[in-house]
Write an enzyme that holds these catalytic residues in place. Sequence first.
Site, mmCIF file in Angstrom:
data_model
loop_
_atom_site.group_PDB
_atom_site.id
_atom_site.type_symbol
_atom_site.label_atom_id
_atom_site.label_comp_id
_atom_site.label_asym_id
_atom_site.label_seq_id
_atom_site.Cartn_x
_atom_site.Cartn_y
_atom_site.Cartn_z
ATOM 1 N N TYR A 28 0.838 -1.210 0.000
ATOM 2 C CA TYR A 28 0.000 0.000 0.000
ATOM 3 C C TYR A 28 0.868 1.253 0.000
ATOM 4 O O TYR A 28 0.586 2.228 -0.698
ATOM 5 C CB TYR A 28 -0.959 -0.001 1.198
ATOM 6 C CG TYR A 28 -1.714 1.303 1.339
ATOM 7 C CD1 TYR A 28 -2.601 1.729 0.351
ATOM 8 C CD2 TYR A 28 -1.514 2.140 2.441
ATOM 9 C CE1 TYR A 28 -3.279 2.935 0.460
ATOM 10 C CE2 TYR A 28 -2.198 3.334 2.562
ATOM 11 C CZ TYR A 28 -3.069 3.735 1.573
ATOM 12 O OH TYR A 28 -3.726 4.928 1.683
ATOM 13 N N ARG A 80 1.664 6.824 -6.731
ATOM 14 C CA ARG A 80 0.503 7.686 -7.009
ATOM 15 C C ARG A 80 0.851 9.142 -6.722
ATOM 16 O O ARG A 80 0.564 10.042 -7.539
ATOM 17 C CB ARG A 80 -0.683 7.215 -6.152
ATOM 18 C CG ARG A 80 -1.900 8.107 -6.221
ATOM 19 C CD ARG A 80 -3.087 7.552 -5.448
ATOM 20 N NE ARG A 80 -2.840 7.323 -4.027
ATOM 21 C CZ ARG A 80 -3.774 6.945 -3.146
ATOM 22 N NH1 ARG A 80 -5.015 6.735 -3.539
ATOM 23 N NH2 ARG A 80 -3.476 6.760 -1.881
ATOM 24 N N TYR A 99 -0.244 12.923 6.157
ATOM 25 C CA TYR A 99 0.163 11.872 7.097
ATOM 26 C C TYR A 99 1.684 11.891 7.244
ATOM 27 O O TYR A 99 2.409 12.075 6.261
ATOM 28 C CB TYR A 99 -0.247 10.477 6.575
ATOM 29 C CG TYR A 99 -1.702 10.072 6.753
ATOM 30 C CD1 TYR A 99 -2.627 10.838 7.444
ATOM 31 C CD2 TYR A 99 -2.140 8.860 6.204
ATOM 32 C CE1 TYR A 99 -3.949 10.426 7.573
ATOM 33 C CE2 TYR A 99 -3.469 8.438 6.338
ATOM 34 C CZ TYR A 99 -4.360 9.228 7.017
ATOM 35 O OH TYR A 99 -5.668 8.812 7.140
ATOM 36 N N ARG A 145 -11.061 13.657 1.714
ATOM 37 C CA ARG A 145 -12.051 12.844 2.434
ATOM 38 C C ARG A 145 -13.389 12.775 1.707
ATOM 39 O O ARG A 145 -14.152 11.833 1.883
ATOM 40 C CB ARG A 145 -12.266 13.387 3.848
ATOM 41 C CG ARG A 145 -11.008 13.386 4.694
ATOM 42 C CD ARG A 145 -10.513 11.983 4.989
ATOM 43 N NE ARG A 145 -9.229 12.002 5.712
ATOM 44 C CZ ARG A 145 -8.519 10.909 6.000
ATOM 45 N NH1 ARG A 145 -8.957 9.720 5.642
ATOM 46 N NH2 ARG A 145 -7.376 11.017 6.630
ATOM 47 N N GLU A 161 -13.966 -0.849 6.282
ATOM 48 C CA GLU A 161 -13.938 0.470 5.635
ATOM 49 C C GLU A 161 -15.277 0.647 4.922
ATOM 50 O O GLU A 161 -15.805 -0.307 4.345
ATOM 51 C CB GLU A 161 -12.760 0.528 4.653
ATOM 52 C CG GLU A 161 -12.635 1.832 3.900
ATOM 53 C CD GLU A 161 -11.318 1.921 3.096
ATOM 54 O OE1 GLU A 161 -10.256 1.570 3.650
ATOM 55 O OE2 GLU A 161 -11.378 2.324 1.931
HETATM 56 C C1 3EB Z 1 -7.357 6.251 5.696
HETATM 57 O O1 3EB Z 1 -8.182 7.055 6.122
HETATM 58 C C2 3EB Z 1 -7.884 4.874 5.428
HETATM 59 O O2 3EB Z 1 -5.185 5.493 -0.229
HETATM 60 O O3 3EB Z 1 -6.790 6.121 -1.566
HETATM 61 C C3 3EB Z 1 -9.181 5.477 2.733
HETATM 62 C C4 3EB Z 1 -9.534 6.077 1.525
HETATM 63 C C5 3EB Z 1 -7.910 4.957 2.899
HETATM 64 C C6 3EB Z 1 -8.605 6.141 0.480
HETATM 65 C C7 3EB Z 1 -6.369 5.746 -0.454
HETATM 66 C C8 3EB Z 1 -6.999 5.037 1.848
HETATM 67 C C9 3EB Z 1 -7.339 5.626 0.647
HETATM 68 O O4 3EB Z 1 -6.151 6.525 5.544
HETATM 69 C C10 3EB Z 1 -7.516 4.273 4.153
#
Ligand code: 3EB
Length: 325
Positions: A134, A141, A195, A208, A316
């Site tokens: 991931y 990406r 992050y 989001r 999720e």
């Molecule tokens: C998160 O909040 C959980 O890498 O495109 C959620 C939605 C998550 C999209 C992405 C990852 C992705 O980090 C994981």
Amino acid sequence: MPRVLKPDSPAVATKVFARAEPCPLDVMFGAPEAVLGHTDLHPALTLPVSWLGGEEIECLFPETNPIGIAHGCAVRMAGELMVGCAIQPIGSSIRIAARDLYARIIAATLGHQLYRVWNYVPQINATSAGVENYQAFCAGRAESFELALGPGFKRRLPSASAVGCGGDSLVAVFAAGRATPRHIENPEQVPAYEYPREHGPKPPSFSRASVVLADGRKWVFVSGTAAIKGHHTVAPDALEPQLACTLDNLRIVGRAAGLGRELGRGSRYRRFLKVYVRHATDYPAVRAYLERELLQSGDRVIYLHADICRSALQVEVELTAVETD
Ligand code: 3EB
């Protein structure tokens, strides 16, 4: 499951591409590998993700017209939305494959804004050379977004989901358009694109939620949402508290996106949800919880058995809400 024909069959290509009437873009599950082809009547993508329950076919775009293949992406118009799919064989490096996949998607949607991307990543929690798949996917990406969009790329990131799948290819389904969307963040979560380094060499590239007007209707794309506050996983490995946290995050984002307090429940939105469950044995409990706390009749829900991007995450949930007349 409807029969899926290979896209390179000329008979199918002429038959389907000659169809004058709009037709649905169907996404189906349970295949051993990703196949972009056609059912007897419709263009279809089948994904190597196991189906657990709910709707059997994901059909967010019931009326689409083909444009063609651009940079290896099969692209169609759904009214003012441009929708497409792409399959990227991984070869020797997920990072390079992700970079190439996103370079193709960005090129295919040139002149448009990306609203939503559904990502499927083989062996998403496996590690190679000390980096989780991931995280390698996120790095590639991010590199393509940075290269294509420049220093301001963070403000233009689409909503997204990224979950595990089988096979040896990355798969992405995307929606884009010419109208400028509003991208939304959750004040209780660090933006994914911020992050810290502990979650990987480059942060995930998504917002989001994304809200946009297309064909006079509001579309609200809420990203895959899980039990994360700040940037930390909440209640690692524990299903019930993660469900509660996930729902809390969904409600916060939904409110910011204009869906009201209950994610558009009881209003003029058609709601499409996908629920990704890490352990198939949790499916009945997950379904019961969501039916009690979130769902109403008429919601189109698909439950899938998939790994989530962090190994301590059990579930999720994503939502697409489309305004009706
Ligand atoms: C998160 O909040 C959980 O890498 O495109 C959620 C939605 C998550 C999209 C992405 C990852 C992705 O980090 C994981």
